[in-house]
Design a protein around this motif. Structure first.
Motif, PDB file in Angstrom:
ATOM      1  N   MET A   1       0.838  -1.198   0.000  1.00  0.00           N
ATOM      2  CA  MET A   1       0.000   0.000   0.000  1.00  0.00           C
ATOM      3  C   MET A   1       0.873   1.248   0.000  1.00  0.00           C
ATOM      4  O   MET A   1       1.918   1.291   0.628  1.00  0.00           O
ATOM      5  CB  MET A   1      -0.901   0.039   1.239  1.00  0.00           C
ATOM      6  N   TYR A  41      -8.765   2.383   2.719  1.00  0.00           N
ATOM      7  CA  TYR A  41      -7.797   1.657   1.877  1.00  0.00           C
ATOM      8  C   TYR A  41      -6.602   1.207   2.715  1.00  0.00           C
ATOM      9  O   TYR A  41      -6.148   0.056   2.601  1.00  0.00           O
ATOM     10  CB  TYR A  41      -7.340   2.562   0.740  1.00  0.00           C
ATOM     11  N   THR A  46     -13.029  -3.254   2.358  1.00  0.00           N
ATOM     12  CA  THR A  46     -13.608  -3.345   1.026  1.00  0.00           C
ATOM     13  C   THR A  46     -14.667  -2.246   0.864  1.00  0.00           C
ATOM     14  O   THR A  46     -15.177  -1.720   1.857  1.00  0.00           O
ATOM     15  CB  THR A  46     -14.282  -4.706   0.804  1.00  0.00           C
ATOM     16  N   THR A  99      -9.653   0.887  -6.169  1.00  0.00           N
ATOM     17  CA  THR A  99      -9.187  -0.500  -6.095  1.00  0.00           C
ATOM     18  C   THR A  99      -9.656  -1.365  -7.260  1.00  0.00           C
ATOM     19  O   THR A  99      -9.160  -2.469  -7.433  1.00  0.00           O
ATOM     20  CB  THR A  99      -9.669  -1.146  -4.782  1.00  0.00           C
ATOM     21  N   ARG A 101     -12.498  -2.725  -7.314  1.00  0.00           N
ATOM     22  CA  ARG A 101     -13.261  -3.815  -6.689  1.00  0.00           C
ATOM     23  C   ARG A 101     -14.759  -3.542  -6.679  1.00  0.00           C
ATOM     24  O   ARG A 101     -15.505  -4.206  -5.986  1.00  0.00           O
ATOM     25  CB  ARG A 101     -12.755  -4.048  -5.261  1.00  0.00           C
TER      26      ARG A 101
END
Length: 245
Positions: A1, A41, A46, A99, A101
């Motif tokens: 990260m 993050y 999530t 991300t 996602r």
């Protein structure tokens, strides 16, 4: 990260368009959501978990409106929780874009939480009016029901406009989809302030003065109803134009 600074820079580059967004969302809620998204993050959360955090802050605040006698302390706590919940509501989408996602499940969950919020906020006000309001007339109990109707119809009609518009644009082919976007209007961003959920939440700061809260809530109900009429006319014309095109 990466570092928090790096994440924040990446989030700034992944912002949604400012078109059709009020000044509050553009300059207050989205930046706050960006900071929360960066923290989420770094924590490894999530987007769906962030959505649920948003729901937790919002729903606990609204349950408090219904169950706790109004006071200035409650007013501050409820507003703070609603504002934080709204910022997390912005953070989940920003985190999803950062991300990669995001997906149909996340969009579905976000809309479910938003729909529940719109239903619960006015239900909570109705219960508070009934339990603690000492209303001048029982007719005031109809106000939250009317406000709820305007809010839910605006929400559902807006979603339908977005999805039907995308489907129609896709059917028109690449040339239609590639049409240049209209420039962001600051006048429109100011005009949309009364319809912004973040601005609406400010009325809960008046919970300590029931009469002032009722008056502020009534004014917002009228304003939102007028916005609904304007939005419905606008969206209907836009969808009709897509069909003609």
């Amino acid at each position: 990260m990466g570092s928090t600074g790096t994440v924040l820079r990446e989030l700034r580059g992944a912002q949604k368009s400012a078109k059709g967004v009020s000044l509050y969302s553009r300059y207050v809620n989205r930046p706050a959501g960006r900071v929360l998204a960066a923290g989420a993050y770094q924590a490894g959360l999530t987007p769906n978990q962030v959505t649920l955090i948003s729901a937790l802050f919002t729903y606990v605040a609204l349950a408090s409106v219904a169950l706790v006698e109004p006071s200035w302390t409650l007013a501050v706590l409820v507003y703070a929780a609603l504002a934080v919940g709204f910022a997390f509501d912005s953070a989940d989408g920003q985190l999803a874009r950062l991300t990669g996602r995001g997906g149909p499940d996340g969009e579905w969950l976000d809309h479910v939480v938003d729909c529940g919020k719109l239903l619960l906020v006015h239900t909570a006000v109705l219960i508070s009016f009934y339990r603690f309001g000492e209303l001048p007339s029982d007719a005031w109990l109809l106000l939250p029901l009317g406000f709820q109707l305007a809010a839910v119809v605006t929400f559902c009609a807006g979603l339908l406009r977005e999805h039907l518009g995308k489907a129609a644009a896709s059917a028109q082919g690449p040339s239609w989809a590639a049409a240049p976007a209209a420039p962001v209007s600051r006048v429109r961003a100011v005009a949309l302030l009364p319809a912004d959920y973040g601005v609406f939440c400010l009325v809960f700061l008046l919970l300590g003065a029931p009469g002032a809260f009722r008056a502020g809530y009534a004014v917002l109900a009228v304003v939102h109803t007028l916005f609904l009429a304007a939005f419905l006319a606008k969206w209907f014309r836009e969808l009709k134009a897509l069909r003609a095109g």
